[in-house]
Write a protein that holds these residues in place. Structure first.
Motif, PDB file in Angstrom:
ATOM      1  N   TYR A 134       0.849  -1.194   0.000  1.00  0.00           N
ATOM      2  CA  TYR A 134       0.000   0.000   0.000  1.00  0.00           C
ATOM      3  C   TYR A 134       0.880   1.238   0.000  1.00  0.00           C
ATOM      4  CZ  TYR A 134      -3.000   3.631   2.080  1.00  0.00           C
ATOM      5  OH  TYR A 134      -3.670   4.795   2.350  1.00  0.00           O
ATOM      6  N   GLY A 135       0.447   2.264  -0.729  1.00  0.00           N
ATOM      7  CA  GLY A 135       1.163   3.531  -0.734  1.00  0.00           C
ATOM      8  C   GLY A 135       0.202   4.689  -0.570  1.00  0.00           C
ATOM      9  N   GLU A 136       0.699   5.766   0.036  1.00  0.00           N
ATOM     10  CA  GLU A 136      -0.127   6.954   0.206  1.00  0.00           C
ATOM     11  C   GLU A 136       0.752   8.192   0.188  1.00  0.00           C
ATOM     12  OE1 GLU A 136      -1.985   6.335   4.024  1.00  0.00           O
ATOM     13  OE2 GLU A 136      -0.300   7.247   5.108  1.00  0.00           O
ATOM     14  N   GLY A 137       0.111   9.332  -0.080  1.00  0.00           N
ATOM     15  CA  GLY A 137       0.823  10.599  -0.158  1.00  0.00           C
ATOM     16  C   GLY A 137       0.508  11.296  -1.467  1.00  0.00           C
ATOM     17  N   PRO A 138       0.959  12.547  -1.642  1.00  0.00           N
ATOM     18  CA  PRO A 138       0.690  13.293  -2.869  1.00  0.00           C
ATOM     19  C   PRO A 138       1.212  12.565  -4.105  1.00  0.00           C
ATOM     20  CG  PRO A 138       1.612  14.724  -1.172  1.00  0.00           C
ATOM     21  CD  PRO A 138       1.738  13.321  -0.667  1.00  0.00           C
ATOM     22  N   ALA A 139       0.634  12.896  -5.248  1.00  0.00           N
ATOM     23  CA  ALA A 139       0.985  12.209  -6.494  1.00  0.00           C
ATOM     24  C   ALA A 139       2.449  12.387  -6.872  1.00  0.00           C
ATOM     25  CB  ALA A 139       0.090  12.706  -7.628  1.00  0.00           C
ATOM     26  N   ASN A 140       3.090  13.475  -6.407  1.00  0.00           N
ATOM     27  CA  ASN A 140       4.484  13.704  -6.794  1.00  0.00           C
ATOM     28  C   ASN A 140       5.472  12.914  -5.937  1.00  0.00           C
ATOM     29  OD1 ASN A 140       4.205  15.106  -4.421  1.00  0.00           O
ATOM     30  ND2 ASN A 140       4.616  17.126  -5.291  1.00  0.00           N
ATOM     31  N   GLY A 141       4.989  12.188  -4.947  1.00  0.00           N
ATOM     32  CA  GLY A 141       5.862  11.330  -4.149  1.00  0.00           C
ATOM     33  C   GLY A 141       5.917   9.937  -4.761  1.00  0.00           C
ATOM     34  N   THR A 142       7.116   9.464  -5.090  1.00  0.00           N
ATOM     35  CA  THR A 142       7.267   8.170  -5.751  1.00  0.00           C
ATOM     36  C   THR A 142       7.389   7.056  -4.715  1.00  0.00           C
ATOM     37  OG1 THR A 142       8.402   9.231  -7.603  1.00  0.00           O
ATOM     38  CG2 THR A 142       8.650   6.853  -7.393  1.00  0.00           C
ATOM     39  N   ARG A 143       6.571   6.007  -4.878  1.00  0.00           N
ATOM     40  CA  ARG A 143       6.543   4.877  -3.949  1.00  0.00           C
ATOM     41  C   ARG A 143       6.753   3.592  -4.751  1.00  0.00           C
ATOM     42  NH1 ARG A 143       3.108   8.838  -2.850  1.00  0.00           N
ATOM     43  NH2 ARG A 143       1.635   8.044  -4.396  1.00  0.00           N
ATOM     44  N   ILE A 144       7.871   2.908  -4.491  1.00  0.00           N
ATOM     45  CA  ILE A 144       8.257   1.735  -5.269  1.00  0.00           C
ATOM     46  C   ILE A 144       8.337   0.513  -4.355  1.00  0.00           C
ATOM     47  CG2 ILE A 144      10.065   0.692  -6.693  1.00  0.00           C
ATOM     48  CD1 ILE A 144      10.830   3.490  -7.607  1.00  0.00           C
ATOM     49  N   LEU A 145       7.739  -0.587  -4.802  1.00  0.00           N
ATOM     50  CA  LEU A 145       7.778  -1.849  -4.061  1.00  0.00           C
ATOM     51  C   LEU A 145       8.119  -2.974  -5.037  1.00  0.00           C
ATOM     52  CD1 LEU A 145       4.602  -1.296  -1.883  1.00  0.00           C
ATOM     53  CD2 LEU A 145       6.886  -1.721  -0.977  1.00  0.00           C
ATOM     54  N   ASN A 146       9.207  -3.688  -4.762  1.00  0.00           N
ATOM     55  CA  ASN A 146       9.645  -4.776  -5.639  1.00  0.00           C
ATOM     56  C   ASN A 146       9.805  -6.065  -4.829  1.00  0.00           C
ATOM     57  OD1 ASN A 146       9.852  -3.080  -7.951  1.00  0.00           O
ATOM     58  ND2 ASN A 146      11.862  -2.378  -7.273  1.00  0.00           N
TER      59      ASN A 146
END
Length: 309
Positions: A134-146
């Motif tokens: 799960y990720g959250e925050g403004p659209a300009n924050g990049t959230r990467i899960l591998n």
């Protein structure tokens, strides 16, 4: 011992693992690449790995009815967290493992977590494994899960995996592999949601090496807006085995999905099947729910929730 958790921490933990406070029994909670709290039980030992970041989870033979939690949260922008977790599940055990990662990124920087999990499931053992991202925050924050998941199943073992990506993950590359010995059985369900311009890639490989081994693979996904998804599950039958792959996807807006399920038989007694379906939500489904008092948006969300449940 009191553990200092912020409201953001608590929300992430509840979302990915259902935790509200510290659980009973064995658990390991990781935040921003550091240990928050750990506890072993009489039958499940959690220890720090040597040489690489991560933990070894050792479940004693015959352990039954226990749940171990190993959630990870990232709340600082710019963090790149890599962790190697190895599970040793003793013969005849019957346990539940709850994992997952939640990222809160409210800045312009990139936050990333790569979890490499390897399972050694002993003879006759049973494992229920759930993993939510799960990720959250403004659209300009990049959230990467591998995530990388490797499973080695001994004779007559059973493993059920429920892997889900809830929302808010900018990019993910998921690698899943399993090898099954005689009589081993696996059920794996992957559920993904992407939106905006997010991208998800999922590669799976299942080697059915023993007679009477079987795997059932179910992939369900929703691609919204301008997001893209690619699925490539492969089941290889090397013995008198059974395998079934089912990929279903829903498109909303300009979402794009490429689904390439594949099967490979190296034994004349292998029985393997695959199927895939991609499409939009049927209009009559929306209309039916609207007659019950739902708006069009509410009806659409109800259908998606049911599809990904």
């Amino acid at each position: 011992m009191a553990v200092d958790l912020s409201p953001i921490d608590e929300n992430l933990l509840a979302t990915i693992s259902g935790l509200h406070g510290m659980p009973n029994g064995a658990f390991n909670i990781r935040r921003n690449g550091e240990l928050v709290e750990r506890h072993s039980s009489a039958f499940i030992e959690i220890a720090t790995k040597e040489g690489v970041p991560g933990i070894d989870i050792k479940i004693k033979p015959g352990t039954r009815g226990e749940t171990v939690y190993i959630p990870v949260i990232v709340t600082q922008a710019g963090v790149k967290d890599v962790v190697y977790n190895t599970f040793y599940v003793g013969e005849g055990s019957d346990v539940t493992i709850v994992a997952g990662c939640g990222i809160h990124n409210a800045a312009h920087e990139q936050s990333q977590h790569d979890g490499i999990h390897e399972f050694f499931i002993g003879k006759g053992a049973r494992v229920k494994y759930t993993e939510a991202h799960y990720g959250e925050g403004p659209a300009n924050g990049t959230r990467i899960l591998n995530p990388v998941t490797k499973v080695h199943m001994a004779e007559n073992s059973f493993c059920e995996m429920d892997l889900s990506q809830l929302e808010g993950v900018t990019s993910t590359k998921r690698e899943t592999e399993a090898d099954l010995a005689e009589g081993a059985k696996m059920i794996i369900t992957e559920k993904l949601m992407t939106h905006d311009e997010q991208f998800a890639e999922s590669n799976m490989l299942f080697q059915l090496n023993g007679d009477d081994s079987s795997v059932q693979v179910v992939s369900r996904s929703v691609a919204k807006d301008e997001s893209r998804q690619v699925f490539s599950p492969l089941v290889v039958g090397n013995a008198a085995c059974r395998g079934h792959v089912q990929c279903d996807s829903i498109l909303i807006g300009n979402g794009k999905v490429k689904s390439v399920p594949a099967i490979e038989a190296n034994c004349e007694d292998a029985i393997l099947m695959h199927e895939a379906a991609i499409g939009k939500i049927a209009g009559d489904q929306i209309i039916k729910l609207q007659t019950l008092g739902l708006t069009e948006e509410e009806a659409e969300q109800e259908i998606l929730d049911d599809f990904l449940s």
